[in-house]
Design a protein around this motif. Sequence first.
Motif, PDB file in Angstrom:
ATOM      1  N   LYS A 163      -6.395  -2.775  -8.289  1.00 17.33           N
ATOM      2  CA  LYS A 163      -5.431  -3.515  -7.475  1.00 17.33           C
ATOM      3  C   LYS A 163      -5.655  -3.248  -5.992  1.00 17.33           C
ATOM      4  O   LYS A 163      -5.602  -4.164  -5.165  1.00 17.33           O
ATOM      5  CB  LYS A 163      -4.012  -3.144  -7.871  1.00 17.33           C
ATOM      6  CG  LYS A 163      -2.970  -3.906  -7.095  1.00 17.33           C
ATOM      7  CD  LYS A 163      -1.582  -3.491  -7.523  1.00 17.33           C
ATOM      8  CE  LYS A 163      -0.573  -4.200  -6.659  1.00 17.33           C
ATOM      9  NZ  LYS A 163       0.184  -3.306  -5.854  1.00 17.33           N
ATOM     10  N   ASP A 174       1.945   1.580  -3.608  1.00 16.31           N
ATOM     11  CA  ASP A 174       0.819   1.999  -4.438  1.00 16.31           C
ATOM     12  C   ASP A 174       0.451   3.455  -4.183  1.00 16.31           C
ATOM     13  O   ASP A 174       0.079   4.177  -5.105  1.00 16.31           O
ATOM     14  CB  ASP A 174      -0.390   1.109  -4.194  1.00 16.31           C
ATOM     15  CG  ASP A 174      -0.228  -0.267  -4.796  1.00 16.31           C
ATOM     16  OD1 ASP A 174       0.717  -0.471  -5.587  1.00 16.31           O
ATOM     17  OD2 ASP A 174      -1.039  -1.160  -4.477  1.00 16.31           O
ATOM     18  N   MET A 228      -4.699   0.911 -10.828  1.00 19.31           N
ATOM     19  CA  MET A 228      -4.241   1.016  -9.439  1.00 19.31           C
ATOM     20  C   MET A 228      -5.406   0.874  -8.462  1.00 19.31           C
ATOM     21  O   MET A 228      -5.283   0.227  -7.418  1.00 19.31           O
ATOM     22  CB  MET A 228      -3.525   2.355  -9.216  1.00 19.31           C
ATOM     23  CG  MET A 228      -2.208   2.484  -9.921  1.00 19.31           C
ATOM     24  SD  MET A 228      -0.983   1.308  -9.358  1.00 19.31           S
ATOM     25  CE  MET A 228      -0.800   1.797  -7.679  1.00 19.31           C
ATOM     26  N   TRP A 265       0.816  -1.212   0.000  1.00 15.75           N
ATOM     27  CA  TRP A 265       0.000   0.000   0.000  1.00 15.75           C
ATOM     28  C   TRP A 265       0.851   1.265   0.000  1.00 15.75           C
ATOM     29  O   TRP A 265       0.458   2.268  -0.593  1.00 15.75           O
ATOM     30  CB  TRP A 265      -0.962  -0.010   1.179  1.00 15.75           C
ATOM     31  CG  TRP A 265      -2.034  -1.028   0.992  1.00 15.75           C
ATOM     32  CD1 TRP A 265      -2.625  -1.375  -0.186  1.00 15.75           C
ATOM     33  CD2 TRP A 265      -2.616  -1.848   1.978  1.00 15.75           C
ATOM     34  NE1 TRP A 265      -3.548  -2.364   0.026  1.00 15.75           N
ATOM     35  CE2 TRP A 265      -3.570  -2.670   1.350  1.00 15.75           C
ATOM     36  CE3 TRP A 265      -2.440  -1.973   3.337  1.00 15.75           C
ATOM     37  CZ2 TRP A 265      -4.332  -3.586   2.031  1.00 15.75           C
ATOM     38  CZ3 TRP A 265      -3.211  -2.906   4.021  1.00 15.75           C
ATOM     39  CH2 TRP A 265      -4.142  -3.696   3.369  1.00 15.75           C
TER      40      TRP A 265
END
Length: 134
Positions: free
Chosen positions: A87, A46, A84, A43
Amino acid sequence: MRMSLAQRVLLTWLFTLLFLIMLVLKLDEKAPWNWFLIFIPVWIFDTILLVMLIVKMAGRCKSGFNPRNGSQNIKKKAWYLIAMLLKLAFCLALCAKLQRFTTMKLAYVFIPLWALLIGGMVELGYNIFYVRRD
Protein backbone atom coordinates in the motif's frame (compact mmCIF):
# COMPACT_ATOMS: atom_id res chain seq x y z
CA MET A 1 -0.68 0.46 25.54
CA ARG A 2 -3.89 -0.96 24.15
CA MET A 3 -6.58 0.96 22.35
CA SER A 4 -10.21 0.02 22.60
CA LEU A 5 -12.17 -0.78 19.47
CA ALA A 6 -14.03 2.54 19.70
CA GLN A 7 -10.74 4.45 19.85
CA ARG A 8 -9.35 2.60 16.82
CA VAL A 9 -12.53 3.25 14.83
CA LEU A 10 -12.52 6.92 15.80
CA LEU A 11 -8.87 7.28 14.84
CA THR A 12 -9.50 5.59 11.49
CA TRP A 13 -12.45 7.83 10.71
CA LEU A 14 -10.54 10.94 11.77
CA PHE A 15 -7.61 10.24 9.45
CA THR A 16 -9.94 9.24 6.60
CA LEU A 17 -11.98 12.41 7.01
CA LEU A 18 -8.88 14.58 7.08
CA PHE A 19 -7.52 12.89 3.95
CA LEU A 20 -10.82 13.26 2.09
CA ILE A 21 -11.14 16.94 3.02
CA MET A 22 -7.62 17.62 1.77
CA LEU A 23 -8.27 15.60 -1.40
CA VAL A 24 -11.47 17.52 -2.19
CA LEU A 25 -9.71 20.84 -1.66
CA LYS A 26 -6.93 19.76 -4.03
CA LEU A 27 -9.31 18.45 -6.69
CA ASP A 28 -11.45 21.61 -6.53
CA GLU A 29 -8.23 23.61 -6.98
CA LYS A 30 -8.90 25.53 -3.76
CA ALA A 31 -5.52 24.51 -2.35
CA PRO A 32 -2.36 24.39 -4.49
CA TRP A 33 -0.76 21.74 -2.29
CA ASN A 34 1.69 19.08 -3.29
CA TRP A 35 0.21 15.58 -3.72
CA PHE A 36 2.63 14.22 -1.12
CA LEU A 37 1.17 16.70 1.38
CA ILE A 38 -2.37 15.50 0.60
CA PHE A 39 -1.43 11.92 1.52
CA ILE A 40 0.14 12.81 4.89
CA PRO A 41 -2.90 11.58 6.91
CA VAL A 42 -2.71 8.24 5.10
CA TRP A 43 1.00 7.93 5.82
CA ILE A 44 0.62 8.91 9.48
CA PHE A 45 -2.09 6.28 9.92
CA ASP A 46 -0.02 3.66 8.08
CA THR A 47 3.03 4.52 10.20
CA ILE A 48 1.00 4.00 13.38
CA LEU A 49 -0.19 0.62 12.09
CA LEU A 50 3.31 -0.43 11.02
CA VAL A 51 4.81 0.49 14.39
CA MET A 52 2.10 -1.45 16.23
CA LEU A 53 2.62 -4.45 13.93
CA ILE A 54 6.40 -4.41 14.29
CA VAL A 55 6.13 -4.13 18.08
CA LYS A 56 3.79 -7.14 18.17
CA MET A 57 6.13 -9.12 15.90
CA ALA A 58 9.14 -8.14 18.01
CA GLY A 59 7.30 -9.42 21.09
CA ARG A 60 7.99 -12.91 19.81
CA CYS A 61 11.69 -12.34 20.56
CA LYS A 62 11.25 -11.94 24.30
CA SER A 63 12.29 -14.72 26.62
CA GLY A 64 9.68 -17.25 27.60
CA PHE A 65 7.81 -17.14 24.29
CA ASN A 66 6.90 -20.55 22.91
CA PRO A 67 7.22 -20.41 19.09
CA ARG A 68 4.87 -23.37 18.64
CA ASN A 69 1.93 -21.39 19.99
CA GLY A 70 1.81 -18.76 17.27
CA SER A 71 3.06 -20.07 13.93
CA GLN A 72 -0.21 -19.13 12.20
CA ASN A 73 -0.22 -15.79 13.99
CA ILE A 74 3.24 -14.83 12.69
CA LYS A 75 2.24 -15.77 9.14
CA LYS A 76 -0.77 -13.50 9.40
CA LYS A 77 1.32 -10.65 10.79
CA ALA A 78 3.88 -11.13 8.00
CA TRP A 79 1.07 -10.86 5.45
CA TYR A 80 -0.14 -7.67 7.15
CA LEU A 81 3.38 -6.24 6.95
CA ILE A 82 3.67 -7.09 3.24
CA ALA A 83 0.22 -5.61 2.59
CA MET A 84 1.15 -2.36 4.35
CA LEU A 85 4.38 -2.09 2.35
CA LEU A 86 2.50 -2.71 -0.92
CA LYS A 87 0.00 0.00 0.00
CA LEU A 88 2.85 2.37 0.81
CA ALA A 89 4.53 1.60 -2.53
CA PHE A 90 1.27 2.30 -4.36
CA CYS A 91 0.72 5.61 -2.56
CA LEU A 92 4.27 6.76 -3.24
CA ALA A 93 4.10 5.79 -6.92
CA LEU A 94 0.70 7.46 -7.30
CA CYS A 95 1.91 10.70 -5.70
CA ALA A 96 5.04 10.70 -7.87
CA LYS A 97 2.89 10.20 -10.98
CA LEU A 98 0.36 12.89 -10.00
CA GLN A 99 3.12 15.36 -9.11
CA ARG A 100 4.82 14.56 -12.44
CA PHE A 101 8.10 13.47 -10.84
CA THR A 102 8.14 10.44 -13.10
CA THR A 103 6.89 9.57 -16.57
CA MET A 104 5.92 6.06 -15.51
CA LYS A 105 2.85 4.59 -17.17
CA LEU A 106 -0.24 4.50 -14.99
CA ALA A 107 -0.44 0.71 -15.39
CA TYR A 108 2.94 0.39 -13.65
CA VAL A 109 1.78 2.65 -10.82
CA PHE A 110 -1.05 0.24 -10.04
CA ILE A 111 1.09 -2.94 -9.89
CA PRO A 112 1.50 -2.81 -6.07
CA LEU A 113 -2.26 -2.30 -5.68
CA TRP A 114 -3.02 -5.23 -7.97
CA ALA A 115 -0.57 -7.42 -6.04
CA LEU A 116 -2.25 -6.33 -2.81
CA LEU A 117 -5.72 -7.14 -4.13
CA ILE A 118 -4.63 -10.54 -5.48
CA GLY A 119 -2.96 -11.35 -2.16
CA GLY A 120 -6.11 -10.30 -0.33
CA MET A 121 -8.23 -12.56 -2.51
CA VAL A 122 -5.86 -15.48 -1.91
CA GLU A 123 -5.96 -14.82 1.84
CA LEU A 124 -9.75 -14.66 1.78
CA GLY A 125 -10.01 -17.87 -0.24
CA TYR A 126 -7.59 -19.60 2.10
CA ASN A 127 -9.59 -18.55 5.15
CA ILE A 128 -12.91 -19.59 3.62
CA PHE A 129 -12.00 -22.89 1.97
CA TYR A 130 -9.13 -24.16 4.10
CA VAL A 131 -10.12 -27.30 5.98
CA ARG A 132 -7.71 -28.39 8.67
CA ARG A 133 -7.05 -32.11 8.57
CA ASP A 134 -5.72 -33.51 11.84
